[in-house]
Structure formats: structure tokens, C-alpha cells
Enzyme design. Sequence first.
Site, PDB file in Angstrom:
ATOM      1  CB  CYS A 118      -0.951   0.007   1.187  1.00  0.00           C
ATOM      2  SG  CYS A 118      -1.990  -1.456   1.243  1.00  0.00           S
ATOM      3  CG  HIS A 260      -3.267   3.147   2.704  1.00  0.00           C
ATOM      4  ND1 HIS A 260      -3.681   2.819   1.440  1.00  0.00           N
ATOM      5  CD2 HIS A 260      -3.330   1.992   3.435  1.00  0.00           C
ATOM      6  CE1 HIS A 260      -3.978   1.525   1.399  1.00  0.00           C
ATOM      7  NE2 HIS A 260      -3.773   1.006   2.598  1.00  0.00           N
ATOM      8  CG  ASN A 290      -6.665  -1.151   1.278  1.00  0.00           C
ATOM      9  OD1 ASN A 290      -5.953  -0.685   0.399  1.00  0.00           O
ATOM     10  ND2 ASN A 290      -6.172  -1.645   2.405  1.00  0.00           N
TER      11      ASN A 290
HETATM   12  O1  UT7 Z   1      -3.786  -1.638   3.597  1.00  0.00           O
HETATM   13  C1  UT7 Z   1      -3.095  -2.295   4.613  1.00  0.00           C
HETATM   14  C2  UT7 Z   1      -3.558  -1.819   5.867  1.00  0.00           C
HETATM   15  N1  UT7 Z   1      -4.816  -2.427   6.240  1.00  0.00           N
HETATM   16  C3  UT7 Z   1      -5.111  -2.430   7.479  1.00  0.00           C
HETATM   17  O2  UT7 Z   1      -4.324  -1.927   8.234  1.00  0.00           O
HETATM   18  C4  UT7 Z   1      -6.399  -3.032   7.939  1.00  0.00           C
HETATM   19  C5  UT7 Z   1      -6.503  -2.813   9.385  1.00  0.00           C
HETATM   20  N2  UT7 Z   1      -7.567  -3.519  10.070  1.00  0.00           N
HETATM   21  C6  UT7 Z   1      -8.882  -3.222   9.966  1.00  0.00           C
HETATM   22  O3  UT7 Z   1      -9.263  -2.369   9.185  1.00  0.00           O
HETATM   23  C7  UT7 Z   1      -9.841  -3.895  10.914  1.00  0.00           C
HETATM   24  O4  UT7 Z   1      -9.120  -4.599  11.886  1.00  0.00           O
HETATM   25  C8  UT7 Z   1     -10.816  -4.857  10.205  1.00  0.00           C
HETATM   26  C9  UT7 Z   1     -11.834  -4.079   9.392  1.00  0.00           C
HETATM   27  C10 UT7 Z   1     -10.063  -5.829   9.322  1.00  0.00           C
HETATM   28  C11 UT7 Z   1     -11.599  -5.664  11.253  1.00  0.00           C
HETATM   29  O5  UT7 Z   1     -12.270  -4.776  12.120  1.00  0.00           O
HETATM   30  P1  UT7 Z   1     -12.280  -5.039  13.684  1.00  0.00           P
HETATM   31  O6  UT7 Z   1     -13.115  -4.002  14.294  1.00  0.00           O
HETATM   32  O7  UT7 Z   1     -10.869  -5.170  14.126  1.00  0.00           O
HETATM   33  O8  UT7 Z   1     -13.076  -6.397  13.756  1.00  0.00           O
HETATM   34  P2  UT7 Z   1     -12.643  -7.753  14.443  1.00  0.00           P
HETATM   35  O9  UT7 Z   1     -11.669  -8.448  13.566  1.00  0.00           O
HETATM   36  O10 UT7 Z   1     -12.270  -7.481  15.860  1.00  0.00           O
HETATM   37  O11 UT7 Z   1     -14.006  -8.482  14.464  1.00  0.00           O
HETATM   38  C12 UT7 Z   1     -15.079  -8.082  15.310  1.00  0.00           C
HETATM   39  C13 UT7 Z   1     -16.216  -9.049  15.120  1.00  0.00           C
HETATM   40  C14 UT7 Z   1     -15.771 -10.490  15.239  1.00  0.00           C
HETATM   41  O12 UT7 Z   1     -16.801 -11.213  15.862  1.00  0.00           O
HETATM   42  P3  UT7 Z   1     -16.673 -11.642  17.409  1.00  0.00           P
HETATM   43  O13 UT7 Z   1     -15.423 -12.473  17.481  1.00  0.00           O
HETATM   44  O14 UT7 Z   1     -16.575 -10.337  18.157  1.00  0.00           O
HETATM   45  O15 UT7 Z   1     -17.936 -12.404  17.647  1.00  0.00           O
HETATM   46  C15 UT7 Z   1     -15.622 -10.949  13.816  1.00  0.00           C
HETATM   47  O16 UT7 Z   1     -15.804 -12.331  13.659  1.00  0.00           O
HETATM   48  O17 UT7 Z   1     -16.738  -8.900  13.805  1.00  0.00           O
HETATM   49  C16 UT7 Z   1     -16.702 -10.153  13.141  1.00  0.00           C
HETATM   50  N3  UT7 Z   1     -16.408  -9.942  11.736  1.00  0.00           N
HETATM   51  C17 UT7 Z   1     -17.353  -9.713  10.812  1.00  0.00           C
HETATM   52  N4  UT7 Z   1     -18.696  -9.633  10.905  1.00  0.00           N
HETATM   53  C18 UT7 Z   1     -19.380  -9.368   9.767  1.00  0.00           C
HETATM   54  C19 UT7 Z   1     -15.209  -9.912  11.119  1.00  0.00           C
HETATM   55  N5  UT7 Z   1     -15.347  -9.673   9.815  1.00  0.00           N
HETATM   56  C20 UT7 Z   1     -16.671  -9.563   9.597  1.00  0.00           C
HETATM   57  C21 UT7 Z   1     -17.452  -9.301   8.458  1.00  0.00           C
HETATM   58  N6  UT7 Z   1     -18.786  -9.221   8.578  1.00  0.00           N
HETATM   59  N7  UT7 Z   1     -16.882  -9.127   7.235  1.00  0.00           N
END
Ligand code: UT7
Length: 333
Positions: A118, A260, A290
Amino acid sequence: MKSYEVKILGTGMYAPKKILTNIDLESIVETNAQWIYERTGIQERHICSTEGGEYPSDMAMYATLDALKVANLVPNDIDLILFASVTPDVKLPNSATILQVKLGITNNCACLDIAAACSGFVYGFNMASAMIKTGMIKKALIIGSEMLSREVNWKDRNTCILFGDGCGVAIIGRAEETSESKVYASILSADGTGGEFFDQPVGGSVTPITIEHIEAGTHFMQMKGKEMFKVATRTLAENAQKVIAEAGLTLEDIDWVIPHQANIRIIETTAKLIGIEMDKMIINIHKYGNTSAATVPIAFHEAVTDGRIKRGDIILFDAFGAGLTAGATLLKY
Ligand code: UT7
């Protein structure tokens, strides 16, 4: 030794015709449109055709032809092509040479691909700027072009909802003596110890793709989102502060930040850490998701084209990505 100031002469972009909305994703993986929007800020993304005509080098050609028009240049004016992509058309030859042919460039200009994920566009921008400053080259074409839809696992809701395809380009050159345009300061950095936070270990020399990988879907990109989030916000803020300090400017001097576009919450947290207002952040993640190396040049191009960014404005590019690579540029447009 004489040194030259750097000016952005033209920009361009290409977004694939097909749009995939959050609602569309509900029928692909177990997710819901509202969750995606609330946790990422993304509403839709563009997806390249797999039939051809929208591969990374094609998108780069369309975007460059537009940028050449804006800059009032012809393809043979380009001395250097830097092509940033983690999803090149092919492994060999490099994408920059493929684009050189598509643009009909016959001057044997240097062609190099940049694998900095990125941060690739900002890496290219800073490297080309340095070469212009020393007089080594006169005009460079820098590209971020990605077809991430090919490399994400459409069964993995942690990643497939985040990414989109697209391309942004900039042509930069020596500023005229009378021009105010300049690059004040730039930084390129990396911390390889975080490589496992976002990687694609299968498909290289160490582990070629086998039928078992394809069946298990282990040859795609994989990401530890939470770890990336933390390092991203810290690094984006630190690099921004470093270039501003190096330039001897203050936050009040900055007109626009082009961060970004990985997650709206990353952008909001970064703005807070830097101490800059959100209305100075250029945001288009809702439309494209992204697009890796393409996010910064697409956002910049859109803001120049719709008149938000004007000549004389002070602009900060701020990028972070897999590797973990990062780069920032502070410039007067
Ligand atoms: O370009 C390179 C740089 N990119 C990045 O740096 C990306 C950085 N990371 C992020 O943007 C975020 O961490 C994400 C968008 C990938 C994830 O967001 P989050 O708030 O950290 O979610 P999480 O992984 O903590 O998940 C929270 C909950 C989980 O459920 P439980 O375990 O709390 O029951 C996940 O299973 O949301 C669930 N979940 C989803 N639910 C619906 C994860 N992905 C999804 C989804 N749809 N697509």
C-alpha cells in the site's frame, strides 16, 4: 551541484466498470452491509473484468493517457516509469515495461516495479522526486495499480470485504524557476518484523502453489487486521509528524492530507494522533475500498479534479502497508 524543485504535472485514474456493493457481498460471504460500513467506512468497491481490458497495466495506460493530457506531454517525454503493484499482470517482465509498450514509448526510458504494497505509490513518488531533484531525470510517471480481487480469498470475510481494484497515476517533473511547487520533505520506512501481519506466503520460490493450496484457499493474501490497525495508526501519525517537523512547518500550514484508505477508523485515529482536523483529510474509501498502492493517487487525483486541491496548497501524502512499509511526502502542489 545544481538541484531542482519538483512539480506534479498531471494526474489520472481508472476505476473498473463493475461495482460490488456491501449488499452484494452479503450473498458471497457471511457478512452484513451495515457491519462493513460501520467497521470500515466502505460502501462499495470496483472490480476488474477477468475478460481483459482492465488488467493493472491496462488501467495504468488509461490513467496515464489522461495524466499526459493534463500535463500537456506526450508519452516519449517520460524518462522513468515506476509501477507500484502487488498484483502485477505477470511475474516477468515487469509491469512498467508492459506499460511502456502500451503507451508507445520508444525512448528506452527506465522501467521499474515497486513491491511496497500500500505504500508503493509514495515510495515511487519519493524515489522519483529525489532523482528529479538531482537532475538525473526530468519527468517520471508513478503508478499505483491493483487488481486485488484476484488475490483475496472470497471465502474469507476478514479480508475480501476490504479490498477493491483501481489505478491512480501522477507525472512529476522539474518545476519551472517561477513555480512555487516543491517537495519540502519525504520519508520512507519499513519494519520487516511485522511482515506476518499481512502476507501471502504461498506462490513464491519457497512454496510454489499446489493443487492442495488451491483446494484449501491458502494461496491468497491473509491479514491480521487488529495488529495492522495498531501499527498503521501509530506509523502514519509518526511519519506525518516527522515530515512536518523536517520541513519546519506547523499543522496549520497543511491544507490537505491524503492518507492511505484502508479503514475510515484508521484515518480518524491517525488524524487525532497527528492533531489535525478531519475536514483536512481527503476520504474516498466509501467508493473504492482499499486499493493498496492506488489509494493515495486516486484520492489525490479526485481532489485535484473536483477543485478541492488547488495550486499552491500544501499537501501531505501518508501511506502504510504490508511489509510493514510506510512513506510520507510533504509538498506544495
Ligand atoms: O492496507 C493495509 C492496511 N490495512 C489495514 O491496516 C487493515 C486494518 N484492520 C482493519 O481495518 C480492521 O481490523 C478490520 C476491518 C479488518 C476488522 O475490524 P475489527 O473491528 O478489528 O473487527 P474484528 O476483527 O475485531 O471483528 C469483530 C467481530 C468479530 O466477531 P466476534 O469475534 O466479536 O464475535 C468478527 O468475527 O466482527 C466479526 N467480523 C465480521 N462480521 C461481519 C469480522 N469480519 C466480519 C465481516 N462481517 N466481514
